[in-house]
Design an enzyme around this catalytic site. Structure first.
Site, PDB file in Angstrom:
ATOM      1  N   LYS A 242       0.816  -1.202   0.000  1.00 30.29           N
ATOM      2  CA  LYS A 242       0.000   0.000   0.000  1.00 30.29           C
ATOM      3  C   LYS A 242       0.857   1.263   0.000  1.00 30.29           C
ATOM      4  O   LYS A 242       0.633   2.168  -0.814  1.00 30.29           O
ATOM      5  CB  LYS A 242      -0.900  -0.021   1.233  1.00 30.29           C
ATOM      6  CG  LYS A 242      -1.808   1.158   1.341  1.00 30.29           C
ATOM      7  CD  LYS A 242      -2.544   1.129   2.662  1.00 30.29           C
ATOM      8  CE  LYS A 242      -1.549   1.210   3.806  1.00 30.29           C
ATOM      9  NZ  LYS A 242      -2.213   1.406   5.110  1.00 30.29           N
TER      10      LYS A 242
ATOM     11  N   ARG B 269       1.871  -8.137  11.157  1.00 30.87           N
ATOM     12  CA  ARG B 269       3.097  -7.332  11.125  1.00 30.87           C
ATOM     13  C   ARG B 269       4.308  -8.210  10.847  1.00 30.87           C
ATOM     14  O   ARG B 269       5.377  -7.725  10.516  1.00 30.87           O
ATOM     15  CB  ARG B 269       3.344  -6.602  12.457  1.00 30.87           C
ATOM     16  CG  ARG B 269       2.271  -5.629  12.938  1.00 30.87           C
ATOM     17  CD  ARG B 269       1.899  -4.629  11.920  1.00 30.87           C
ATOM     18  NE  ARG B 269       0.726  -5.074  11.188  1.00 30.87           N
ATOM     19  CZ  ARG B 269       0.338  -4.555  10.024  1.00 30.87           C
ATOM     20  NH1 ARG B 269       1.029  -3.588   9.471  1.00 30.87           N
ATOM     21  NH2 ARG B 269      -0.717  -5.014   9.407  1.00 30.87           N
TER      22      ARG B 269
ATOM     23  N   GLU C 230      -4.993   5.062   5.984  1.00 32.13           N
ATOM     24  CA  GLU C 230      -5.673   4.508   7.163  1.00 32.13           C
ATOM     25  C   GLU C 230      -7.090   5.061   7.273  1.00 32.13           C
ATOM     26  O   GLU C 230      -7.556   5.445   8.354  1.00 32.13           O
ATOM     27  CB  GLU C 230      -4.881   4.810   8.446  1.00 32.13           C
ATOM     28  CG  GLU C 230      -3.426   4.418   8.419  1.00 32.13           C
ATOM     29  CD  GLU C 230      -3.191   2.917   8.551  1.00 32.13           C
ATOM     30  OE1 GLU C 230      -4.164   2.137   8.510  1.00 32.13           O
ATOM     31  OE2 GLU C 230      -2.012   2.528   8.669  1.00 32.13           O
TER      32      GLU C 230
ATOM     33  N   GLN D 137      -8.552  -3.725   9.551  1.00 32.11           N
ATOM     34  CA  GLN D 137      -7.548  -3.154  10.447  1.00 32.11           C
ATOM     35  C   GLN D 137      -8.070  -1.914  11.168  1.00 32.11           C
ATOM     36  O   GLN D 137      -7.281  -1.086  11.643  1.00 32.11           O
ATOM     37  CB  GLN D 137      -6.268  -2.833   9.664  1.00 32.11           C
ATOM     38  CG  GLN D 137      -5.608  -4.092   9.114  1.00 32.11           C
ATOM     39  CD  GLN D 137      -4.317  -3.804   8.380  1.00 32.11           C
ATOM     40  OE1 GLN D 137      -3.374  -3.285   8.950  1.00 32.11           O
ATOM     41  NE2 GLN D 137      -4.266  -4.139   7.100  1.00 32.11           N
TER      42      GLN D 137
END
Length: 760
Positions: free
Chosen positions: A74, A637, A257, A287
């Site tokens: 991204k 992660r 985000e 997320q």
DNA sequence: TTAGGAAGGTTTTTT
DNA sequence: ACCTTCCTAA
């Protein structure tokens, strides 16, 4: 950071030449109109991109939604897109990129520069809004040097409001009120509307406090965190001229985000793009982890309805993790029912299975983590590529201790904690008062710190006198003899206090914050107080603060800095900003702070019921789903190795308590994980002893968790204290209202679940 | 007015 | 275990 950062046994003091993690935020606005440094051809930017990535990069005009799974490239897409736009349809200075943290903003600016594009604005929502309000705040009642109130300041202001209202409503703590007010603000409900809409008793108590609180902030020329956003949103909403100017300046807006934006942020993003609609948002509904502070997941889910002409690009291929890690994370997130289906896949080579380690207690868990990190490094790995995540900050203590014992260097991502320390707040309060003389929260904080004989009574007299004559408090302070009831001693102290402020202001005008701070610490007697109390931490931290100011001076040697700007930077520091990837240390942080980062080796500790999902979230389905997303964020992660651990016993409130394992552990796919049993020494006890630990026989009760209400045919209603699979049976401790605590075997006890789930 | 001790409440996550 | 607040003595 600073001293917090350097707690490890090893020397981690950074040299001054090295960039301090937080000082890096000063570069956040990059308005310098440099030339596009090389004449890069746009096609070059498309090399090495996959087809969907290329689609997103080349979509020039009109709204664009990029739904990007974890590790799907991204950031790369965003930066390439900005660069591509800058050398095809527009110039860098017309691009505005809004990220979640200052650190992410700096990184984006840096990456774009490397692609040959300099001059774009990269910022967070809060910084962007603060800067906007410095320029146009007069339209919403803010002077250019307004203070930014953080939670502690807000609490002080709320207490003032409660006092002013002569309320002794002890039914609410100030923080409860603050929460309610913040929630209202996030929904853009102002005090007037809130008062009108107040229905139940709660709201009717809070309404006048909200009104008084707003009044106090206005009097003190202050804005809280929420104000930064909502006042900016109102600014954009109400002033077409300003909107036009901004739209002309920022022709391409990018919001990262997006799943974690709240209503005010949504309005700002929209307000900036009303005409051109060149809004590109990126995010991943899976997320979304900030619902608790007002983030509205519907912003991203409804983007296509908001912008019917929107193009949607989905990035689902993962370039980060091994198939095992991705499959485990995917299996977990699939348990969320309110979710848009998404297929995650990776072409990466297989790695090791995800490990799930059951430990005796928190100490053995920490020792295990430290031992594993040691092995990783012994095998040629780097400390800097290891991270430990936890749900609550308190869990870092054990880990820190174990890492110190093992001489493993580490850094804790707690940028804000430094600035919340008493000695730092005290020092800064003097400077805040110099920057904004109306900042009464700061004034009250330090007028008698260190103690100079100005007690509560005197302070109240001064303040009410100022109110009575309609003059600013600081002005009245200078002529204390005119205040009724202030004796000669207090008057002397007041004059002395005023003189100190004048001197500090003069030092600030000289242009060196470092000097101004040194003078503050010395002249106010703070330094003396700390040495008297032998508070070495305070002295060291104040030194760190002075270094921080010196760094700011250096970066603004051209005179572009200001006290207000420096204080603003400090107010808007994020925990993540404290991480220095170059440091070569293990990184410790909360799962929330982990968003957007990646590490080769990841440990998630304390995966226990009540901790993850957290007990405060456990009763509401929507909140449990957010906790699950948090776990998902943590898992994804990891690039190479992921280890998830829980402890059977954990100290809480000083007492060692039995835990039960997180329901999320049962959602991991059996064939993708390896179970470990960790003994007291932190060493794995053989590899395959895990069977007795798996809740094989107790699938039936897998959903039962600590805190849940149950009904027993004989004992009535009770609450589960703990649940523990043991040798094919499931034992549970239950506290019954009428019969006290019992230990039962669930397979025999005929307990019924009492459903306490709220529909949200 | 201040200091120091006892009691009492408290704990998620954060820009 | 920890922090804040309250209370009392000087």
């Amino acid at each position: 950071m600073f001293s917090l950062l350097t707690r490890s046994g090893l020397t981690l003091r950074r040299s001054h030449a090295k960039r301090s993690p937080v000082s890096s935020i000063s570069a956040q606005f990059l308005d310098i109109r440099w030339f596009v440094s090389d004449s890069r051809r746009p096609e070059q930017l498309l090399e090495h991109l996959t087809e969907p990535q290329r689609e997103a990069v080349t979509h020039a005009t009109g709204p664009l939604l990029v739904v990007a799974g974890p590790g799907s490239g991204k950031t790369r897409v965003i930066t390439h897109r900005a660069a591509y736009l800058a050398c095809t349809v527009t110039q860098p200075q017309h691009i505005l990129a809004i990220t979640f943290t200052n650190k992410a903003a700096n990184e984006m600016a840096e990456r774009m520069r490397r692609l040959g594009v300099a001059g774009a604005t990269c910022s967070t929502f809060h910084s962007f809004c603060a800067r906007l309000l410095r320029m146009y705040g007069d339209r919403v009642g803010l002077g250019p040097d307004f203070s930014i109130y953080d939670e502690a300041d807000q609490t002080a202001a709320i207490k003032q409001a409660i006092e002013r209202l002569d309320l002794d409503a002890e039914a609410f703590t100030p923080s409860k009120m603050l929460n309610a007010i913040s929630k209202a603000k996030n929904d853009m409900i102002d005090a007037t509307q809130y008062t009108e809409q107040a229905r139940d008793w709660n709201e009717k108590v809070i309404a006048p406090v909200y009104t008084a609180y707003e009044q106090i902030l206005a009097e003190q020329n202050a804005a809280d965190f929420d104000d930064l956003l909502i006042k900016a949103a109102r600014l954009l909403g109400d002033h077409a001229d300003l909107r036009d100017r901004l739209e002309d300046r920022y022709r391409y807006v990018l919001v990262d985000e997006y799943q974690d934006t709240n209503h005010a942020q949504y309005l700002i993003a929209r307000g900036l793009c009303l005409q051109r609609e060149n809004l590109c948002v990126t995010g991943d509904p899976d997320q979304s982890i900030y619902g608790w502070r007002g983030a509205n997941i519907h912003n991203i889910l409804q983007f296509e309805e908001d912008f019917p002409s929107a193009k949607v690009v989905r990035l689902e291929q993962n370039y980060r993790s091994t198939p095992q890690i991705l499959a485990a994370a995917d299996a977990v997130i699939r348990h969320n029912r309110k979710r848009k289906r998404k297929e995650l896949w990776t072409g990466n080579a297989a790695g090791r299975p995800v490990r799930v380690a059951g430990c005796d207690d928190a100490q053995s868990e920490a020792a295990f983590v430290a031992g594993q990190i040691g092995e990783h490094v012994a095998a040629g790995g780097a400390y800097g590529q290891v991270a430990v995540f936890y749900r609550v900050n308190a869990l870092s203590r054990n880990i820190e201790a174990a890492l110190r014992d093992a001489s493993i260097p580490y850094q804790v991502a707690r940028g804000v904690a430094f600035f919340q320390r008493k000695e730092i707040r005290d020092t800064l309060a003097y400077l805040r008062l110099v920057a904004n003389p109306l900042d009464q929260v700061a004034l009250r904080r330090i007028i008698n710190v260190p103690a100079r004989g100005l007690g509560e009574v005197t302070v109240e007299r001064v303040i009410s006198h100022a109110a009575a004559v309609g003059r600013p408090v600081l002005e009245v302070l200078g002529q204390p003899e005119s205040i009724a009831g202030v004796g000669p001693r207090a008057a002397g102290s007041l004059r002395e206090f005023t003189r100190m402020l004048t001197d500090i202001a003069a030092a600030v005008r000289q242009g060196s914050l470092q000097t101004a701070l040194e003078q503050t610490v010395r002249q106010t007697g703070l330094a003396q107080m700390w040495s008297r109390d032998e508070d070495d931490d305070a002295i060291a931290n104040a030194d760190e603060l002075i270094n921080f100011a010196a760094e700011y001076d250096r970066q603004h040697a051209d005179g572009s800095g200001s006290l207000t700007d420096w204080l603003q930077q400090i107010s808007l520091v994020a925990d993540q900003d404290a991480i220095d990837p170059e440091l070569g240390a293990v990184t410790l942080m909360t799962l929330h702070a982990a968003k957007g980062l990646e590490f080769d080796v990841v440990f998630i500790v304390g995966v226990e019921d009540g901790l993850l999902p957290h007990e405060r979230a456990r009763d509401r389905k929507a909140e449990v789903e957010e906790e699950r997303r948090l776990f998902f964020v943590g898992m994804t992660r990891a690039r190479r190795n992921l280890t998830i651990s829980s402890a059977d016993w954990r100290d809480r409130r000083g007492m060692s308590q039995r835990t039960s394992r997180s329901l999320f552990l049962a959602e991991l796919p059996r064939d993708k994980i390896a179970l470990l049993r960790i003994g007291e020494d932190g060493q794995p006890n053989g590899d395959e002893t895990a069977d007795e630990e798996t809740p094989a026989s107790s699938d039936e009760f897998a959903e039962w968790r600590q805190g849940q209400l149950v009904r027993h045919p004989k004992y009535g209603v009770g609450r589960l204290l703990w649940v523990q699979p043991r040798g094919g049976r499931t034992h549970a401790g239950v506290k019954f209202a009428a019969h006290g605590q019992k230990t039962l075997v669930l397979e025999f006890a005929k307990l019924q679940a009492v459903d306490s789930d709220d529909a949200d």
